[in-house]
Design a protein around this motif. Structure first.
Motif, PDB file in Angstrom:
ATOM      1  N   ILE A 188      60.989  41.029  65.058  1.00 15.60           N
ATOM      2  CA  ILE A 188      61.404  41.365  66.393  1.00 15.60           C
ATOM      3  C   ILE A 188      62.043  42.779  66.400  1.00 15.60           C
ATOM      4  O   ILE A 188      62.020  43.571  67.203  1.00 15.60           O
ATOM      5  N   ALA A 189      63.222  42.899  65.266  1.00 13.71           N
ATOM      6  CA  ALA A 189      64.011  43.874  65.389  1.00 13.71           C
ATOM      7  C   ALA A 189      63.232  45.189  65.114  1.00 13.71           C
ATOM      8  O   ALA A 189      63.359  46.149  65.780  1.00 13.71           O
ATOM      9  N   ARG A 190      62.208  45.036  64.130  1.00 10.35           N
ATOM     10  CA  ARG A 190      61.194  46.309  64.012  1.00 10.35           C
ATOM     11  C   ARG A 190      60.166  46.708  65.105  1.00 10.35           C
ATOM     12  O   ARG A 190      60.030  47.604  65.621  1.00 10.35           O
ATOM     13  N   ARG A 191      59.650  45.540  65.850  1.00 14.33           N
ATOM     14  CA  ARG A 191      58.824  45.512  67.054  1.00 14.33           C
ATOM     15  C   ARG A 191      59.793  46.283  68.075  1.00 14.33           C
ATOM     16  O   ARG A 191      58.961  47.150  68.933  1.00 14.33           O
ATOM     17  N   MET A 192      60.672  45.981  68.401  1.00 10.98           N
ATOM     18  CA  MET A 192      61.466  46.472  69.560  1.00 10.98           C
ATOM     19  C   MET A 192      62.163  47.802  69.140  1.00 10.98           C
ATOM     20  O   MET A 192      62.712  48.421  70.137  1.00 10.98           O
ATOM     21  N   GLY A 193      62.106  48.321  68.053  1.00  7.83           N
ATOM     22  CA  GLY A 193      62.735  49.504  67.676  1.00  7.83           C
ATOM     23  C   GLY A 193      64.060  49.513  67.282  1.00  7.83           C
ATOM     24  O   GLY A 193      64.964  50.469  67.344  1.00  7.83           O
ATOM     25  N   LEU A 194      64.720  48.343  66.791  1.00 10.20           N
ATOM     26  CA  LEU A 194      66.052  48.102  66.558  1.00 10.20           C
ATOM     27  C   LEU A 194      66.374  48.641  65.091  1.00 10.20           C
ATOM     28  O   LEU A 194      67.619  48.621  64.576  1.00 10.20           O
ATOM     29  N   ALA A 195      65.272  48.789  64.293  1.00 15.32           N
ATOM     30  CA  ALA A 195      65.216  48.962  62.910  1.00 15.32           C
ATOM     31  C   ALA A 195      64.087  50.023  62.602  1.00 15.32           C
ATOM     32  O   ALA A 195      63.106  49.572  63.330  1.00 15.32           O
ATOM     33  N   ALA A 196      64.074  50.529  61.697  1.00 15.91           N
ATOM     34  CA  ALA A 196      62.664  51.189  61.276  1.00 15.91           C
ATOM     35  C   ALA A 196      61.453  50.428  61.142  1.00 15.91           C
ATOM     36  O   ALA A 196      61.663  49.146  60.693  1.00 15.91           O
ATOM     37  N   ALA A 197      60.381  50.995  61.416  1.00 11.45           N
ATOM     38  CA  ALA A 197      59.035  50.090  61.415  1.00 11.45           C
ATOM     39  C   ALA A 197      58.837  49.538  59.994  1.00 11.45           C
ATOM     40  O   ALA A 197      58.292  48.298  59.594  1.00 11.45           O
ATOM     41  N   ASP A 198      59.179  50.259  59.123  1.00  2.62           N
ATOM     42  CA  ASP A 198      58.832  49.896  57.705  1.00  2.62           C
ATOM     43  C   ASP A 198      60.291  49.350  56.928  1.00  2.62           C
ATOM     44  O   ASP A 198      60.224  49.079  55.696  1.00  2.62           O
TER      45      ASP A 198
END
Length: 272
Positions: A188-198
């Motif tokens: 969720i954090a990566r999907r929402m843009g709260l952390a880098a995609a990788d």
């Protein structure tokens, strides 16, 4: 507001908690705004108070399985190794350190990977007894020492990873600023843009702990898991049914989601 589920990850269904500080509308970061919305959807709690060794055992049981499977295993373990009838005055740490691996594996079989988990639990109990003696002494260490010291020591135990260590810090130690990252939070954090995609699990944890106030990390972790179950699943997130289907649609970058094609990939794949 949705009621907290009876079975609630590593904190356990009776996890002691108090209402956490919560000021919706005052968010300073994207991540805090998301956590505030999650707090309005679910609950706001400040955790702590669980017995540290029992919390460690329960979190090991929860690895790579659901609460529905791990909770019965946890109950069966306590019934066999921590009840007055079977353990007498024996400390749970000693009872598990001396446990026969095959019998423990049978006891926790509903949790899956029971042979591996039984070995990890026995090894952890043996190591903790050698250094701390009793469950009470280990609990005192977890609650009194700095989070960095406790986390470093927990990670030295075979089979204990960052998420398990952080859950012990949160649910037993009640440490503010700890945001455990499981599969749901990582996605969720990566999907929402709260952390880098990788970003890996540790990089997601660092990003969230830097952007979310300490008093909101605990309920942010718990509520994000529930949100992942109800709305933001790995294969079919609610946003594929339209913007109105997801309460966090306006705060989500939807990395890896193609709403037109109705396709979903891991956020890291968008960088290829």
């Amino acid at each position: 507001m949705v009621e907290e589920p009876a079975e609630n990850i590593s904190g356990g269904p009776e996890s002691p908690a108090q209402r956490a500080a919560f000021e919706p509308g005052a968010a300073e970061t994207h991540a805090e705004r998301v956590v505030d919305t999650l707090g309005e959807l679910y609950w706001q709690k400040a955790y702590g108070g669980r017995d540290a060794f029992e919390c460690l055992v329960r979190t090991i049981l929860s690895q790579n399985t659901s609460d529905k499977a791990s909770q019965p295993a946890h109950d069966s373990l306590l019934e066999r190794y921590d009840s007055d009838d079977t353990a007498g005055d024996t400390d749970l740490v000693s009872a598990l350190a001396d446990a026969e691996q095959s019998k423990l594996a049978e006891t926790i079989s509903s949790a899956g990977l029971y042979n591996q988990k039984s070995e990890v639990i026995i090894d952890a109990a043996t190591e903790i007894r050698a250094e701390f003696d009793t469950a009470a002494d280990f609990d005192a260490f977890v609650k009194a020492e700095s989070p960095e010291t406790v986390r470093e020591r927990l990670l030295e135990i075979r089979g204990v990873g960052p998420k398990t260590a952080d859950c012990v810090l949160l649910f037993a130690g009640g440490r503010g600023g700890v945001f455990p990252v499981d599969t749901h939070v990582h996605r969720i954090a990566r999907r929402m843009g709260l952390a880098a995609a990788d970003a890996d699990h540790e990089e997601v944890r660092e990003a969230l702990e830097a952007a979310v106030p300490a008093e909101k990390c605990g309920f942010g972790h718990t509520a994000m898991i529930q949100f992942g179950r109800e709305y933001c699943s790995a294969r079919k997130p609610a946003c594929l049914d339209g913007p109105e289907a997801c309460p966090l649609y306006d705060d989500c970058d939807r990395v890896g989601i193609d709403e037109v094609a109705e396709s979903v990939v891991d956020p890291a794949e968008t960088l290829d």
